[in-house]
Design a protein around this motif. Sequence first.
Motif, mmCIF file in Angstrom:
data_model
loop_
_atom_site.group_PDB
_atom_site.id
_atom_site.type_symbol
_atom_site.label_atom_id
_atom_site.label_comp_id
_atom_site.label_asym_id
_atom_site.label_seq_id
_atom_site.Cartn_x
_atom_site.Cartn_y
_atom_site.Cartn_z
ATOM 1 N N ASP A 4 55.641 50.987 43.739
ATOM 2 C CA ASP A 4 55.449 49.552 43.870
ATOM 3 C C ASP A 4 55.176 48.955 42.503
ATOM 4 O O ASP A 4 54.942 49.666 41.534
ATOM 5 N N PHE A 6 52.730 47.367 41.257
ATOM 6 C CA PHE A 6 51.422 47.568 40.646
ATOM 7 C C PHE A 6 51.342 48.903 39.922
ATOM 8 O O PHE A 6 50.737 49.019 38.867
ATOM 9 N N GLN A 7 51.952 49.907 40.541
ATOM 10 C CA GLN A 7 51.979 51.207 39.887
ATOM 11 C C GLN A 7 52.864 51.142 38.644
ATOM 12 O O GLN A 7 52.564 51.758 37.623
ATOM 13 N N ILE A 9 53.416 48.634 36.584
ATOM 14 C CA ILE A 9 52.838 47.959 35.419
ATOM 15 C C ILE A 9 51.535 48.612 34.961
ATOM 16 O O ILE A 9 50.898 48.155 34.019
ATOM 17 N N ILE A 73 58.349 40.049 39.347
ATOM 18 C CA ILE A 73 57.069 39.797 38.665
ATOM 19 C C ILE A 73 56.230 38.823 39.498
ATOM 20 O O ILE A 73 55.004 38.906 39.535
ATOM 21 N N LYS A 74 56.933 37.951 40.203
ATOM 22 C CA LYS A 74 56.218 36.954 41.010
ATOM 23 C C LYS A 74 55.389 37.598 42.109
ATOM 24 O O LYS A 74 54.457 36.983 42.624
ATOM 25 N N ILE A 76 53.339 39.942 41.779
ATOM 26 C CA ILE A 76 51.987 40.089 41.236
ATOM 27 C C ILE A 76 51.268 38.755 41.337
ATOM 28 O O ILE A 76 50.113 38.676 41.741
ATOM 29 N N ASP A 77 52.006 37.715 40.973
ATOM 30 C CA ASP A 77 51.459 36.367 41.063
ATOM 31 C C ASP A 77 51.041 36.052 42.494
ATOM 32 O O ASP A 77 49.995 35.441 42.721
ATOM 33 N N TRP A 79 50.075 38.165 44.759
ATOM 34 C CA TRP A 79 48.852 38.912 45.068
ATOM 35 C C TRP A 79 47.630 38.201 44.474
ATOM 36 O O TRP A 79 46.556 38.184 45.068
ATOM 37 N N LEU A 80 47.822 37.614 43.309
ATOM 38 C CA LEU A 80 46.716 36.918 42.631
ATOM 39 C C LEU A 80 46.284 35.672 43.397
ATOM 40 O O LEU A 80 45.147 35.216 43.240
ATOM 41 N N GLN A 82 45.304 34.938 46.359
ATOM 42 C CA GLN A 82 44.049 34.997 47.115
ATOM 43 C C GLN A 82 42.810 34.840 46.227
ATOM 44 O O GLN A 82 41.798 34.298 46.648
ATOM 45 N N PHE A 83 42.931 35.320 44.979
ATOM 46 C CA PHE A 83 41.777 35.243 44.078
ATOM 47 C C PHE A 83 41.742 33.908 43.351
ATOM 48 O O PHE A 83 40.678 33.411 43.008
ATOM 49 N N ARG A 84 42.931 33.368 43.140
ATOM 50 C CA ARG A 84 43.012 32.070 42.479
ATOM 51 C C ARG A 84 42.210 31.039 43.277
ATOM 52 O O ARG A 84 41.500 30.220 42.702
ATOM 53 N N ILE A 86 39.582 31.565 44.931
ATOM 54 C CA ILE A 86 38.169 31.787 44.619
ATOM 55 C C ILE A 86 37.790 31.175 43.290
ATOM 56 O O ILE A 86 36.827 30.435 43.180
ATOM 57 N N ILE B 9 44.140 48.368 39.307
ATOM 58 C CA ILE B 9 44.769 47.772 40.491
ATOM 59 C C ILE B 9 46.018 48.527 40.924
ATOM 60 O O ILE B 9 46.689 48.136 41.888
ATOM 61 N N ALA B 10 46.350 49.617 40.233
ATOM 62 C CA ALA B 10 47.544 50.392 40.593
ATOM 63 C C ALA B 10 47.356 51.085 41.935
ATOM 64 O O ALA B 10 48.294 51.237 42.711
ATOM 65 N N ARG B 15 42.893 48.193 45.431
ATOM 66 C CA ARG B 15 43.240 46.785 45.671
ATOM 67 C C ARG B 15 42.595 46.295 46.960
ATOM 68 O O ARG B 15 42.095 45.176 47.039
ATOM 69 N N ILE B 70 35.293 38.014 39.209
ATOM 70 C CA ILE B 70 36.551 37.264 39.284
ATOM 71 C C ILE B 70 37.173 36.982 37.917
ATOM 72 O O ILE B 70 38.398 36.934 37.765
ATOM 73 N N LEU B 80 50.466 37.500 32.981
ATOM 74 C CA LEU B 80 51.609 36.898 33.680
ATOM 75 C C LEU B 80 52.118 35.648 32.961
ATOM 76 O O LEU B 80 53.271 35.268 33.120
ATOM 77 N N TRP B 87 60.085 32.006 34.244
ATOM 78 C CA TRP B 87 60.576 31.594 35.556
ATOM 79 C C TRP B 87 60.507 30.085 35.762
ATOM 80 O O TRP B 87 61.292 29.544 36.540
#
Lengths: 108, 108
Positions: A4, A6-7, A9, A73-74, A76-77, A79-80, A82-84, A86, B9-10, B15, B70, B80, B87
């Motif tokens: 995947d 994440f692995q 990168i 690449i998106k 990853i974005d 996945w981010l 949910q934290f964004r 926060i 995070i890999a 995760r 965070i 990113l 993009w």
Amino acid sequence: MRRDVFQAIADPTRRAIIALIALQAMTPNAIAENFDITRQAVSKHLRILTECELVIQKQKGREIYYSLEIEKIKEIDKWLEQFRKIWENRFDQLDNLLLTLKNKKDEK
Amino acid sequence: MRRDVFQAIADPTRRAIIALIALQAMTPNAIAENFDITRQAVSKHLRILTECELVIQKQKGREIYYSLEIEKIKEIDKWLEQFRKIWENRFDQLDNLLLTLKNKKDEK
DNA sequence: TATATTTGCAACCAATAGGTTTCTTAATTT
DNA sequence: AAATTAAGAAACCTATTGGTTGCAAATATA
């Protein structure tokens, strides 16, 4: 071997390769010139990147040009995301706090 | 063992742990209940997450509450950034293309 | 056609990762 | 004070990783 993004990168060399070919498509040989490892090692990285669809190949004679699949690449974005929520919330809370302090000051 | 956020995070379990404690601070035992691995294995993941400062501990009696740092997640967002430019550019180019097509049509 | 170039693949190797079980320490309950 | 609970640390095991060297196939050049 389920790969995947994440692995993919996780390895610093792979991140460097991604950054390189983001600018322009490159052959394995050309990529390898930028690192202290063998061309074969670079090839292995490229295979991993291809397997998880971060990279696409385009054959041109005996050369193969690798380029970045930006759409991947998106992921990853995404996945981010949910934290964004926060960290934006925290900003809002800070904003509110500062606003409250300011108003109290103005009331004086 | 120099850890970085990308290596952290890999692993999918890590995760998941991150997503869990993003909502609220949790003890290793409570976290472990959500997985099919031993508490000790979770502890090892927490150590890795702590080492790269993705997670902070807060002792409360004999319990240790782990919560997400965070700010560290933002490092991924920062990485990113270089691709986001690409993009967004592609979107602009698509916009321009569509605009050109539309104008041509309107000229008729 | 013979030679050189570009690449991928296979076999191998040492180091690391992710898991387990066992043990110790410290804090809480009874 | 004794028993229980929470957690980390250490030793161990197997699979995976990131690298190497050597080789084969395909394309381009002399």
